[in-house]
Design a protein around this motif. Structure first.
Motif, PDB file in Angstrom:
ATOM      1  N   UNK A  28      48.495  46.440  34.921  1.00  0.00           N
ATOM      2  CA  UNK A  28      47.548  47.346  34.300  1.00  0.00           C
ATOM      3  C   UNK A  28      48.250  48.179  33.165  1.00  0.00           C
ATOM      4  N   UNK A  29      49.393  48.851  33.542  1.00  0.00           N
ATOM      5  CA  UNK A  29      50.068  49.797  32.518  1.00  0.00           C
ATOM      6  C   UNK A  29      50.463  48.883  31.353  1.00  0.00           C
ATOM      7  N   UNK A  30      50.834  47.460  31.373  1.00  0.00           N
ATOM      8  CA  UNK A  30      51.234  46.812  30.158  1.00  0.00           C
ATOM      9  C   UNK A  30      50.181  46.181  29.300  1.00  0.00           C
ATOM     10  N   UNK A  31      48.945  45.951  30.157  1.00  0.00           N
ATOM     11  CA  UNK A  31      47.753  45.547  29.152  1.00  0.00           C
ATOM     12  C   UNK A  31      47.251  46.765  28.627  1.00  0.00           C
ATOM     13  N   UNK A  32      47.258  47.899  29.039  1.00  0.00           N
ATOM     14  CA  UNK A  32      46.867  49.289  28.378  1.00  0.00           C
ATOM     15  C   UNK A  32      47.810  49.492  27.227  1.00  0.00           C
ATOM     16  N   UNK A  33      49.136  48.909  27.264  1.00  0.00           N
ATOM     17  CA  UNK A  33      50.150  49.203  26.205  1.00  0.00           C
ATOM     18  C   UNK A  33      49.955  47.994  25.083  1.00  0.00           C
ATOM     19  N   UNK A  34      48.945  47.038  25.241  1.00  0.00           N
ATOM     20  CA  UNK A  34      48.743  46.286  24.319  1.00  0.00           C
ATOM     21  C   UNK A  34      49.682  44.803  24.546  1.00  0.00           C
ATOM     22  N   UNK A  35      50.061  44.669  25.777  1.00  0.00           N
ATOM     23  CA  UNK A  35      51.068  43.281  25.974  1.00  0.00           C
ATOM     24  C   UNK A  35      49.836  42.267  26.142  1.00  0.00           C
TER      25      UNK A  35
ATOM     26  N   UNK B 102      54.763  58.191  46.958  1.00  0.00           N
ATOM     27  CA  UNK B 102      54.181  57.797  45.534  1.00  0.00           C
ATOM     28  C   UNK B 102      53.024  56.447  45.764  1.00  0.00           C
ATOM     29  N   UNK B 103      51.802  56.634  45.133  1.00  0.00           N
ATOM     30  CA  UNK B 103      50.900  55.853  44.900  1.00  0.00           C
ATOM     31  C   UNK B 103      51.621  54.781  43.789  1.00  0.00           C
ATOM     32  N   UNK B 104      51.057  53.374  44.174  1.00  0.00           N
ATOM     33  CA  UNK B 104      51.639  52.330  43.224  1.00  0.00           C
ATOM     34  C   UNK B 104      51.524  52.770  41.948  1.00  0.00           C
ATOM     35  N   UNK B 105      50.423  53.355  41.567  1.00  0.00           N
ATOM     36  CA  UNK B 105      50.250  53.757  39.965  1.00  0.00           C
ATOM     37  C   UNK B 105      50.970  54.906  39.466  1.00  0.00           C
ATOM     38  N   UNK B 106      51.544  55.650  40.263  1.00  0.00           N
ATOM     39  CA  UNK B 106      52.424  56.718  39.922  1.00  0.00           C
ATOM     40  C   UNK B 106      53.934  55.993  39.653  1.00  0.00           C
ATOM     41  N   UNK B 107      54.400  55.086  40.503  1.00  0.00           N
ATOM     42  CA  UNK B 107      55.614  54.558  40.045  1.00  0.00           C
ATOM     43  C   UNK B 107      55.521  53.412  39.165  1.00  0.00           C
ATOM     44  N   UNK B 108      54.470  52.877  39.077  1.00  0.00           N
ATOM     45  CA  UNK B 108      54.334  51.976  37.926  1.00  0.00           C
ATOM     46  C   UNK B 108      54.292  52.624  36.562  1.00  0.00           C
ATOM     47  N   UNK B 109      53.725  53.861  36.419  1.00  0.00           N
ATOM     48  CA  UNK B 109      53.883  54.445  35.122  1.00  0.00           C
ATOM     49  C   UNK B 109      55.389  54.563  34.636  1.00  0.00           C
ATOM     50  N   UNK B 110      56.262  55.001  35.694  1.00  0.00           N
ATOM     51  CA  UNK B 110      57.607  55.266  35.431  1.00  0.00           C
ATOM     52  C   UNK B 110      58.225  53.846  35.047  1.00  0.00           C
ATOM     53  N   UNK B 111      57.809  52.876  35.906  1.00  0.00           N
ATOM     54  CA  UNK B 111      58.433  51.898  35.673  1.00  0.00           C
ATOM     55  C   UNK B 111      58.345  51.039  34.330  1.00  0.00           C
ATOM     56  N   UNK B 112      57.006  51.204  33.879  1.00  0.00           N
ATOM     57  CA  UNK B 112      56.707  50.529  32.524  1.00  0.00           C
ATOM     58  C   UNK B 112      57.495  51.284  31.380  1.00  0.00           C
ATOM     59  N   UNK B 113      57.561  52.722  31.520  1.00  0.00           N
ATOM     60  CA  UNK B 113      58.093  53.500  30.632  1.00  0.00           C
ATOM     61  C   UNK B 113      59.670  52.977  30.356  1.00  0.00           C
TER      62      UNK B 113
END
Length: 237
Positions: free
Chosen positions: A20-27, A202-213
């Protein structure tokens, strides 16, 4: 032209949140689907029709990995990033209960050898990509020097093996322009044991935000391999 990522273990939890994070970034994202019956990727496809490709994938199986490569190669001649997220956990390998070691073999096959299978298969597409970035979701469990666990031997051992594999890949591929990200997601309320854990920080979404950054940004020193957690602290491994 947008960037392209392949993400394993994308059905749910951290993997799905990373997609989801990468899709939102336009990947453009190729999401590895292990459980076709789990519907969240299909729901996400409705929202990101042209940006999301769902690829059947079992990283523990040579043929499945080869078939996944063929499907991706039909859609693109290069990828920028490979995110090795797929993993399984459990309590296998207590020194007093060795009968569960067969499950331990499955952990090694997925958590460590699965990442090697993926890198081996997708190198031709990475070689033509702009970033040549290899990302690996590891764990504090694999760090020998800060080990604190007293049971479930095999899962930590599989992550230690993964860390060594990443180190060896780094030594070979970093001089050829490949960049590496080794990531400890923190104590996530994950699905690794088969159902979502109620325990965790952490919820998965919290860790995913850091991961994608972490995965997406360029580092000042790309010639040094370090393991970072979701709060961007460095962990020994």
């Amino acid at each position: 032209m947008g960037k392209t990522a392949v993400i394993t273990g994308a059905d749910r939890g951290l993997g799905l949140a990373v997609v989801k994070e990468f899709l939102e970034k336009g990947y453009k994202v190729f999401a590895g689907q292990y459980m076709a019956e789990w519907g969240e990727l299909a729901d996400l496809k409705k929202e990101y029709d042209e940006g999301l490709y769902i690829i059947p994938l079992d990283v523990g199986n040579d043929i499945s990995v080869k078939n996944a490569f063929d499907l991706v190669a039909k859609e693109t001649d290069s990828i920028d990033m490979l995110v090795n997220n797929a993993g399984i956990a459990g309590s296998a390998g207590d020194i007093y209960e060795l009968e569960e070691l067969e499950r331990g073999l499955a952990m090694y096959n997925t958590n460590c050898l699965g990442a090697l299978r993926m890198v081996h298969a997708f190198l031709p597409l990475l070689e033509r990509g702009g970033e040549k970035r290899l990302c690996f979701v590891s764990s504090e469990a694999g760090s020998i020097s800060v080990c604190h666990r007293q049971e479930g031997y095999v899962y930590p051992m599989s992550k230690t093996a993964l860390n060594m594999a990443v180190r060896l890949l780094f030594e070979e591929l970093n001089p050829r322009g490949y960049t590496f990200r080794l990531y400890h997601p923190g104590w996530v309320k994950s699905y690794m044991s088969g159902r979502k854990s109620k325990a965790g920080k952490y919820e998965p979404e919290e860790s995913a935000a850091s991961a994608c950054q972490f995965f997406a940004q360029n580092l000042v020193h790309e010639d040094v391999l370090k393991m970072y957690d979701n709060e961007f602290a460095v962990w020994p491994f």
